[in-house]
Design an enzyme around this catalytic site. Structure first.
Site, PDB file in Angstrom:
ATOM      1  N   THR A  14      62.548 -14.941  40.277  1.00  0.00           N
ATOM      2  CA  THR A  14      62.918 -15.257  41.664  1.00  0.00           C
ATOM      3  C   THR A  14      63.420 -14.016  42.411  1.00  0.00           C
ATOM      4  O   THR A  14      62.908 -13.676  43.484  1.00  0.00           O
ATOM      5  CB  THR A  14      64.036 -16.335  41.671  1.00  0.00           C
ATOM      6  OG1 THR A  14      63.560 -17.460  40.927  1.00  0.00           O
ATOM      7  CG2 THR A  14      64.391 -16.755  43.072  1.00  0.00           C
ATOM      8  N   VAL A  15      64.388 -13.317  41.834  1.00  0.00           N
ATOM      9  CA  VAL A  15      64.997 -12.183  42.557  1.00  0.00           C
ATOM     10  C   VAL A  15      64.083 -10.960  42.513  1.00  0.00           C
ATOM     11  O   VAL A  15      63.891 -10.270  43.526  1.00  0.00           O
ATOM     12  CB  VAL A  15      66.394 -11.845  41.981  1.00  0.00           C
ATOM     13  CG1 VAL A  15      67.049 -10.745  42.801  1.00  0.00           C
ATOM     14  CG2 VAL A  15      67.280 -13.076  41.956  1.00  0.00           C
ATOM     15  N   ARG A  46      52.878  -9.937  31.183  1.00  0.00           N
ATOM     16  CA  ARG A  46      52.151  -9.113  32.145  1.00  0.00           C
ATOM     17  C   ARG A  46      51.113  -9.945  32.903  1.00  0.00           C
ATOM     18  O   ARG A  46      50.783  -9.662  34.061  1.00  0.00           O
ATOM     19  CB  ARG A  46      51.447  -7.982  31.381  1.00  0.00           C
ATOM     20  CG  ARG A  46      50.805  -6.980  32.304  1.00  0.00           C
ATOM     21  CD  ARG A  46      50.305  -5.770  31.552  1.00  0.00           C
ATOM     22  NE  ARG A  46      49.913  -4.740  32.487  1.00  0.00           N
ATOM     23  CZ  ARG A  46      49.572  -3.532  32.156  1.00  0.00           C
ATOM     24  NH1 ARG A  46      49.594  -3.160  30.889  1.00  0.00           N
ATOM     25  NH2 ARG A  46      49.217  -2.649  33.065  1.00  0.00           N
ATOM     26  N   VAL A 132      77.448 -11.938  43.005  1.00  0.00           N
ATOM     27  CA  VAL A 132      78.408 -12.942  43.489  1.00  0.00           C
ATOM     28  C   VAL A 132      78.011 -13.375  44.896  1.00  0.00           C
ATOM     29  O   VAL A 132      77.849 -12.532  45.782  1.00  0.00           O
ATOM     30  CB  VAL A 132      79.847 -12.375  43.513  1.00  0.00           C
ATOM     31  CG1 VAL A 132      80.833 -13.449  43.972  1.00  0.00           C
ATOM     32  CG2 VAL A 132      80.250 -11.837  42.145  1.00  0.00           C
ATOM     33  N   GLY A 187      63.739 -27.329  42.182  1.00  0.00           N
ATOM     34  CA  GLY A 187      63.953 -25.926  41.806  1.00  0.00           C
ATOM     35  C   GLY A 187      65.356 -25.430  42.098  1.00  0.00           C
ATOM     36  O   GLY A 187      65.631 -24.235  42.019  1.00  0.00           O
ATOM     37  N   LYS A 205      81.296 -15.498  38.107  1.00  0.00           N
ATOM     38  CA  LYS A 205      81.495 -14.879  39.427  1.00  0.00           C
ATOM     39  C   LYS A 205      82.979 -14.709  39.757  1.00  0.00           C
ATOM     40  O   LYS A 205      83.388 -13.662  40.266  1.00  0.00           O
ATOM     41  CB  LYS A 205      80.805 -15.734  40.489  1.00  0.00           C
ATOM     42  CG  LYS A 205      79.284 -15.749  40.322  1.00  0.00           C
ATOM     43  CD  LYS A 205      78.661 -16.841  41.156  1.00  0.00           C
ATOM     44  CE  LYS A 205      77.158 -16.893  40.993  1.00  0.00           C
ATOM     45  NZ  LYS A 205      76.573 -18.119  41.562  1.00  0.00           N
TER      46      LYS A 205
HETATM   47  N1  LIG Z   1      67.855 -16.805  41.449  1.00  0.00           N
HETATM   48  C1  LIG Z   1      68.806 -16.467  42.287  1.00  0.00           C
HETATM   49  O1  LIG Z   1      68.857 -16.941  43.426  1.00  0.00           O
HETATM   50  C2  LIG Z   1      69.877 -15.493  41.872  1.00  0.00           C
HETATM   51  C3  LIG Z   1      70.938 -15.210  42.769  1.00  0.00           C
HETATM   52  C4  LIG Z   1      71.906 -14.262  42.402  1.00  0.00           C
HETATM   53  C5  LIG Z   1      71.812 -13.642  41.165  1.00  0.00           C
HETATM   54  N2  LIG Z   1      70.787 -13.972  40.310  1.00  0.00           N
HETATM   55  C6  LIG Z   1      70.722 -13.259  39.012  1.00  0.00           C
HETATM   56  O2  LIG Z   1      69.566 -12.446  39.048  1.00  0.00           O
HETATM   57  C7  LIG Z   1      69.036 -12.320  37.726  1.00  0.00           C
HETATM   58  C8  LIG Z   1      67.591 -12.798  37.731  1.00  0.00           C
HETATM   59  O3  LIG Z   1      67.554 -14.144  38.141  1.00  0.00           O
HETATM   60  P1  LIG Z   1      66.178 -14.888  38.490  1.00  0.00           P
HETATM   61  O4  LIG Z   1      66.568 -16.177  39.104  1.00  0.00           O
HETATM   62  O5  LIG Z   1      65.276 -13.990  39.223  1.00  0.00           O
HETATM   63  O6  LIG Z   1      65.621 -15.168  37.010  1.00  0.00           O
HETATM   64  P2  LIG Z   1      64.157 -15.630  36.591  1.00  0.00           P
HETATM   65  O7  LIG Z   1      63.439 -16.205  37.757  1.00  0.00           O
HETATM   66  O8  LIG Z   1      64.317 -16.457  35.373  1.00  0.00           O
HETATM   67  O9  LIG Z   1      63.452 -14.261  36.196  1.00  0.00           O
HETATM   68  C9  LIG Z   1      63.787 -13.553  35.051  1.00  0.00           C
HETATM   69  C10 LIG Z   1      62.786 -12.435  34.882  1.00  0.00           C
HETATM   70  O10 LIG Z   1      63.166 -11.697  33.716  1.00  0.00           O
HETATM   71  C11 LIG Z   1      61.999 -11.511  32.910  1.00  0.00           C
HETATM   72  N3  LIG Z   1      62.382 -11.414  31.512  1.00  0.00           N
HETATM   73  C12 LIG Z   1      62.954 -12.347  30.737  1.00  0.00           C
HETATM   74  N4  LIG Z   1      63.133 -11.871  29.489  1.00  0.00           N
HETATM   75  C13 LIG Z   1      62.642 -10.618  29.497  1.00  0.00           C
HETATM   76  C14 LIG Z   1      62.514  -9.612  28.519  1.00  0.00           C
HETATM   77  N5  LIG Z   1      62.924  -9.809  27.255  1.00  0.00           N
HETATM   78  N6  LIG Z   1      61.938  -8.427  28.861  1.00  0.00           N
HETATM   79  C15 LIG Z   1      61.524  -8.217  30.115  1.00  0.00           C
HETATM   80  N7  LIG Z   1      61.618  -9.146  31.109  1.00  0.00           N
HETATM   81  C16 LIG Z   1      62.176 -10.313  30.775  1.00  0.00           C
HETATM   82  C17 LIG Z   1      61.117 -12.722  33.171  1.00  0.00           C
HETATM   83  O11 LIG Z   1      59.770 -12.396  32.830  1.00  0.00           O
HETATM   84  P3  LIG Z   1      58.545 -13.416  33.120  1.00  0.00           P
HETATM   85  O12 LIG Z   1      58.437 -13.525  34.616  1.00  0.00           O
HETATM   86  O13 LIG Z   1      57.375 -12.746  32.533  1.00  0.00           O
HETATM   87  O14 LIG Z   1      58.917 -14.693  32.443  1.00  0.00           O
HETATM   88  C18 LIG Z   1      61.343 -12.919  34.677  1.00  0.00           C
HETATM   89  O15 LIG Z   1      60.467 -12.114  35.400  1.00  0.00           O
HETATM   90  C19 LIG Z   1      69.959 -13.164  36.836  1.00  0.00           C
HETATM   91  O16 LIG Z   1      70.942 -12.339  36.288  1.00  0.00           O
HETATM   92  C20 LIG Z   1      70.582 -14.146  37.812  1.00  0.00           C
HETATM   93  O17 LIG Z   1      71.823 -14.618  37.363  1.00  0.00           O
HETATM   94  C21 LIG Z   1      69.828 -14.882  40.639  1.00  0.00           C
END
Ligand SMILES: NC(=O)c1ccc[n+]([C@@H]2O[C@H](COP(=O)([O-])OP(=O)(O)OC[C@H]3O[C@@H](n4cnc5c(N)ncnc54)[C@H](OP(=O)(O)O)[C@@H]3O)[C@@H](O)[C@H]2O)c1
Length: 428
Positions: A14-15, A46, A132, A187, A205
């Protein structure tokens, strides 16, 4: 001359997707006399379809290899998790002398002090504005704008998923389980919702905010955590009848005794700004000696807002601004002294089921009075099909140790059918 900053992005979920879309839309990102260009990406798969084309970008199977690559100047960690690849990659980048930007609150809440030590020893920034309140400025406000202030407390709604669930339970009259299932379909909640509904995400946080506000090492292990999974629709309805709305409040308070960091469902007066923060919004109050109260509200998650917060950190790296990761140099950071929650005082809400027979209310009132708990209001609401009658009491301010002893005694009464459910009532 405009310097080009080569960015490595690990995590394209997502981010990560939000950040790459943002940088593509802006044709790089060129604030503060620098231009950001992505020169390496890493994710688990990939071949997974992505909302943008990554075919032209150098791919790294291992985020640690990307972090240490000589082809990047800034490492952006958007993988998540307090340990595992996220931690290994951030450490590798810092050891290689590269500035690190992360949105990972779990990592910073658990390992923040050690990572700050590494970053400061290497003389590179470690930034985490997105960790945060997502796209709403919170970290920089506390760390930078209020660095001259003596902050007493920080408290607010820091998890949009929980806020969405509680808001939807109230507006639709559906149970926690039904609304959680809907949030997962939309979602707003993960397939494993424990981090959010268990209160752990909010605790990460508030642990970070406590460290920034009070100049101590983040200490997630010291946080007292209760989630929203035990909040019943009946509690939401009873609270509303009493003039309150239930919110998951994360708070950090400093006193002479130390610091109390906690997350728990809380009754908030309906006219309070936190009660009016609905849906997936986040909000927080900061209280200090000179500022009085500051209130901040905005989007706590989502690709666009969170990517904007990451971009702001990229801009900070470009300016070369160098300040301690927390409020003071890492070498001086100490864990705070945790305050025993039993010593804290607040007004309280108690809900329990009693037998429908005379004398029950008198027995409960006497038991509370003997224990030193003074009742403020009382509500009884017959519920169709229930074996007993739900009763709700609110109390005047009382020490938590006194209250829990009183609850034990009420639970032992033969006319009381379950253990009283306790929630605290926020100060107005
Ligand atoms: N979502 C939000 O709105 C939000 C807001 C603030 C902070 N955050 C923080 O931002 C971070 C990312 O959140 P997200 O929501 O974007 O998570 P997400 O959608 O689950 O994405 C995680 C990403 O990490 C990759 N990944 C997982 N394991 C991996 C590994 N071993 N090696 C390399 N890549 C790996 C995944 O690969 P694949 O795509 O190939 O599966 C995916 O691209 C987290 O720390 C979360 O707490 C998120």
């Amino acid at each position: 001359m405009t310097r080009t900053w080569r960015i490595g992005v690990a995590g394209l979920g997502t981010v990560g997707a939000g950040l790459l879309s943002f940088l593509a839309e802006k044709d790089g990102f060129a604030p503060q006399g620098g231009k950001a260009v992505v020169t390496g990406v890493s994710a688990r798969s990939r071949s997974r379809p992505r909302p943008f084309d990554i075919s032209g970008l150098p791919w790294f199977d291992d985020p640690v290899a990307l972090a240490a690559s000589p082809d990047i100047d800034i490492f952006v960690e958007l993988v998540g998790g307090s340990d595992g690849p996220a931690k290994a990659a951030v450490e590798a980048a810092l050891k290689a002398g590269k500035p690190v930007i992360t949105a990972n609150k779990a990592l910073i809440a658990v390992h923040g002090a050690a990572l700050a030590g590494l970053a400061e020893a290497q003389g590179v920034p470690l930034l985490f504005e997105a960790a945060v309140m997502g796209g709403t400025p919170a970290v920089k406000v506390v760390r930078e704008s209020l660095v001259g202030e003596e902050i007493h407390s920080v408290a607010g709604i820091l998890n949009g998923t929980c806020n969405y669930i509680l808001s939807a339970m109230e507006s639709s009259g559906r149970s926690f389980e039904e609304v959680l299932a809907e949030a997962q379909r939309l979602g707003y909640a993960e397939s494993d919702p424990t981090m959010d509904v268990g209160g752990f995400d909010a605790a990460h946080k508030i642990s970070i905010l406590a460290a920034l506000a009070f100049g101590c090492a983040p200490s997630f292990a010291a946080a007292e955590i209760e989630g929203i999974d035990q909040v019943a629709l009946l509690d939401i309805q009873m609270a509303k009848d009493l003039g309150y709305r239930i919110k998951l409040i994360a708070s950090a308070e400093r006193s002479d005794a130390g610091v109390l960091v906690r997350v728990h469902p809380t009754l908030v007066a309906l006219n309070h700004p936190l009660a009016q923060t609905g849906g997936v919004l986040n909000a927080m109050f900061i209280e200090g000696s000179r500022i009085g109260r500051i209130f901040i509200q905005g989007p706590g998650a989502g690709a666009g807002p969170t990517a904007a917060a990451v971009a702001a950190d990229i801009a900070d790296v470009m300016t070369g601004a160098q300040r301690p990761v927390f409020q003071r140099p890492a070498l001086e950071l100490k864990p705070f002294t945790p305050v025993d929650p039993a010593r804290s005082t607040s007004r309280a809400y108690l809900r329990f089921l009693v037998k429908d027979e005379p004398g029950v209310i008198a027995a409960v009132s006497e038991t509370l009075a003997e224990a030193g708990v003074s009742i403020e209001s009382f509500l009884q609401k017959p519920v169709d099909g229930s074996d007993g009658v739900p009763i709700v009491l609110t109390t005047h301010a009382v020490a938590e140790s006194v209250l829990t002893a009183a609850i034990d005694r009420i639970a032992d009464l033969s006319s009381v059918l379950d253990r009283p459910r306790l929630m605290r009532i926020a100060r107005s």
